[in-house]
Design a protein around this motif. Structure first.
Motif, short mmCIF file in Angstrom:
data_model
loop_
_atom_site.label_atom_id
_atom_site.label_comp_id
_atom_site.label_asym_id
_atom_site.label_seq_id
_atom_site.Cartn_x
_atom_site.Cartn_y
_atom_site.Cartn_z
N ARG A 163 0.86 -1.20 0.00
CA ARG A 163 0.00 0.00 0.00
C ARG A 163 0.89 1.23 0.00
N ASP A 205 1.26 3.87 1.44
CA ASP A 205 0.82 4.53 2.67
C ASP A 205 1.94 5.47 3.12
N GLY A 229 5.29 1.19 12.69
CA GLY A 229 4.34 0.10 12.45
C GLY A 229 3.56 0.21 11.14
N ARG A 230 3.99 1.10 10.26
CA ARG A 230 3.25 1.32 9.01
C ARG A 230 4.24 1.33 7.84
N TYR A 231 4.06 0.42 6.93
CA TYR A 231 4.97 0.26 5.79
C TYR A 231 4.22 0.29 4.48
N PHE A 237 4.18 -4.93 3.53
CA PHE A 237 4.12 -5.60 4.82
C PHE A 237 3.51 -6.98 4.65
N GLN A 243 0.94 -9.61 5.63
CA GLN A 243 -0.34 -9.80 6.33
C GLN A 243 -0.67 -11.27 6.41
N ARG A 271 -14.33 0.94 9.14
CA ARG A 271 -13.38 0.18 8.32
C ARG A 271 -13.21 0.66 6.87
N ALA A 325 -4.22 -0.08 14.90
CA ALA A 325 -4.85 -1.37 15.18
C ALA A 325 -3.90 -2.52 14.89
N LEU A 326 -3.87 -3.48 15.81
CA LEU A 326 -3.04 -4.66 15.60
C LEU A 326 -3.67 -5.59 14.57
N ALA A 327 -4.99 -5.60 14.55
CA ALA A 327 -5.70 -6.47 13.62
C ALA A 327 -7.06 -5.84 13.33
N ALA A 361 -7.47 -9.72 9.54
CA ALA A 361 -6.07 -9.71 9.13
C ALA A 361 -5.23 -8.90 10.10
N SER A 393 -0.75 -7.68 10.50
CA SER A 393 0.55 -7.80 9.85
C SER A 393 1.63 -8.07 10.88
N ARG A 444 3.34 -4.87 12.07
CA ARG A 444 2.61 -4.06 13.06
C ARG A 444 2.80 -4.66 14.45
P1 AMP Z 1 -6.57 -3.11 7.25
O1 AMP Z 1 -6.63 -4.08 6.11
O2 AMP Z 1 -6.13 -1.73 6.86
O3 AMP Z 1 -7.74 -3.13 8.14
O4 AMP Z 1 -5.39 -3.64 8.16
C1 AMP Z 1 -5.43 -4.86 8.84
C2 AMP Z 1 -4.13 -5.00 9.59
O5 AMP Z 1 -3.03 -4.97 8.66
C3 AMP Z 1 -3.83 -3.87 10.55
O6 AMP Z 1 -4.46 -4.09 11.77
C4 AMP Z 1 -2.33 -3.98 10.66
O7 AMP Z 1 -1.96 -5.10 11.47
C5 AMP Z 1 -1.94 -4.32 9.24
N1 AMP Z 1 -1.59 -3.12 8.46
C6 AMP Z 1 -2.42 -2.30 7.77
N2 AMP Z 1 -1.73 -1.34 7.14
C7 AMP Z 1 -0.43 -1.54 7.43
C8 AMP Z 1 0.78 -0.89 7.07
N3 AMP Z 1 0.81 0.17 6.26
N4 AMP Z 1 1.95 -1.38 7.57
C9 AMP Z 1 1.96 -2.47 8.37
N5 AMP Z 1 0.85 -3.12 8.73
C10 AMP Z 1 -0.33 -2.68 8.28
#
Ligand code: AMP
Length: 436
Positions: free
Chosen positions: A126, A128, A133-135, A138, A140, A272, A295-297, A320, A322, A325
């Motif tokens: 992504r 992002d 904790g944001r890459y 990553f 998943q 979401r 969020a962790l998940a 899900a 990652s 994270r």
């Molecule tokens: P999401 O699909 O955005 O709801 O994300 C689900 C999970 O994926 C999150 O709770 C994180 O554990 C992980 N996650 C989402 N975006 C990232 C990111 N940019 N870098 C690392 N982990 C991520």
């Protein structure tokens, strides 16, 4: 490895030696965290009856446009797309759920029995904003229950699985936030009320939310801008607007949570932000150290996703998280993964002939199931024993000229320094005895 803020000296590293922004090398120093998390996810997949599914990293971009929605951040802002030489528009998958559903439908997996419990793990992408904790790349892992009925028991089971995962990983201060965003019947009515409410306060909205009111109104509820956050306090509550069927469904989820004495927080602003969600949505956070990672998940129910892809109506629910994270949270909380039980036997040699003999000896021991470390290319015994120290080996097996002729090897306990000569006929047995 988990990214550190770039230091000044890092900026001088030539580009050819750097990872692209938001991408990261996983270094051996973090191996323990990776194998602990991957291992726990696999263990739970087995325990809960999920079977592995792997889809390609590249998918038709359509798969995400039709399911996540054109106005979602993931599709509109964060997708990596490319045009192939044949003219197809592909995307690096930003998540697993739509591809897993595509595969479920495409291969008629429902024929194998319903529901199918599917587990996937692998890199997602992504574009992002990289931070703690944001890459942008990553890893998943995703647990999905697809097909059968839309019984809330599976919403509850997926949530439980993730709570168990965080307990296994010794993550502290875990909080479950839950909401229901309704269905095709009640959500459109709610959305209209929400838009009407925000229209009356448009002056206080940020630019993004003015746009969201038209394209993705539920996202108005999770804007962090102070003006929008203040408005949210008095916004209509989806839980009050659920139709009777959604209300019963959500009560079902909560009753299953109560059954297992799981505590949760009802969070009526949790939405979401993807089109494919309906009814239950949830996120798991930590309140302690590392909470800034987000969020962790996260997950929820997606009963219309199959239809968005052109398939027949198929209920589904999933979640899900990652690895990237979770690791910084474990580190911030001082959780150290158990180190791999290394057998730490080191083979060293003194002299040319011994070197050749050691080469064969090391292979024989490996075949006997003993994990061996060595620095066979080093000539001096001293240098080899230094490597043994660095590897934190317990035993060194040392070959010299004399030992070769005698058919023996010196076994040295590297902690006590005590050593004895052991016949090669007995060596496997002797090592196993000592390692026990
Ligand atoms: P999401 O699909 O955005 O709801 O994300 C689900 C999970 O994926 C999150 O709770 C994180 O554990 C992980 N996650 C989402 N975006 C990232 C990111 N940019 N870098 C690392 N982990 C991520």
């Amino acid at each position: 490895m988990v990214a550190k803020p770039k230091k000044k000296e890092d900026r001088e590293i030539p580009k050819t030696l750097q990872e692209p922004k938001g991408m990261h090398d996983v270094l051996p120093v973090d191996e323990g965290y990776w194998s602990r998390i991957e291992g726990a996810a696999r263990e739970l997949a087995d325990a809960y009856g999920f079977r592995r599914i792997d889809t390609p990293i590249l998918e038709f971009a359509e798969v995400f446009r039709k399911t996540e929605g054109e106005a979602s951040d993931v599709f509109a802002k964060e997708m990596y797309t490319l045009k192939t030489r044949g003219g197809d528009l592909l995307a690096l998958r930003p998540e697993h759920t739509p591809p897993v559903m595509r595969a479920y439908l495409g291969h008629s997996l429902g024929r194998l029995g319903q529901p199918q419990k599917l587990f996937s793990m692998g890199p997602v992408f992504r574009h992002d904003n990289p931070q703690f904790g944001r890459y942008r790349q990553f890893t998943q892992f995703d647990f999905d229950v697809i097909g059968g009925s839309n019984d809330p028991i599976y919403d509850a089971q997926v949530i439980l699985l993730f709570l168990r995962l965080f307990a296994m990983l010794k993550v502290k201060g875990v909080v479950l936030k839950l909401n229901s965003i309704g269905c095709r019947v009640c959500q459109p009515l709610y959305r209209r009320q929400l838009v009407a409410y925000y229209r009356n306060h448009e002056k206080k909205l940020c630019q993004n939310c003015i746009r969201r009111a038209k394209t993705n109104p539920l996202r108005l509820l999770d804007c962090k801008e102070p003006g929008c956050a203040e408005l949210r306090e008095h916004a209509p509550n989806m839980l009050d607007k659920l139709c009777a069927t959604c209300s019963t469904h959500f009560k079902g989820v909560l009753e299953y949570m109560d059954e297992l004495k799981v505590s949760y927080v009802l969070e009526n602003t949790l939405v979401r932000g993807l089109d494919y969600y309906s009814r239950t949505v949830f996120e798991i956070f930590t309140e302690g150290e590392g909470k800034e990672a987000g969020a962790l998940a996260g997950g929820g129910r997606y009963d219309y996703l199959a239809e968005f892809l052109g398939g027949h109506a198929t209920p589904g629910v999933g979640c899900a998280a990652s690895i990237e994270r979770i690791i910084p949270v474990m580190k911030a909380q001082g959780v150290v993964p158990p180190s791999k039980a290394r057998t730490a036997v080191f083979v060293a040699h003194a002299g040319d002939l011994a070197k050749r003999r050691s080469f064969r000896f090391v292979e024989e021991l490996r075949r006997a199931g003993i994990h061996i470390k060595e620095a066979l290319a080093k000539e001096s015994l001293k240098a080899q024993l230094k490597s043994a120290d660095r590897e934190e080996a317990h035993l060194a097996l040392i070959f010299g000229q004399k030992e070769i002729y005698e058919g023996t090897v010196i076994v040295r306990d590297l902690k006590s320094g005590l050593q004895e000569t052991v016949s090669l006929d007995r060596i496997v047995e002797e090592i196993k005895k000592r390692l026990r």
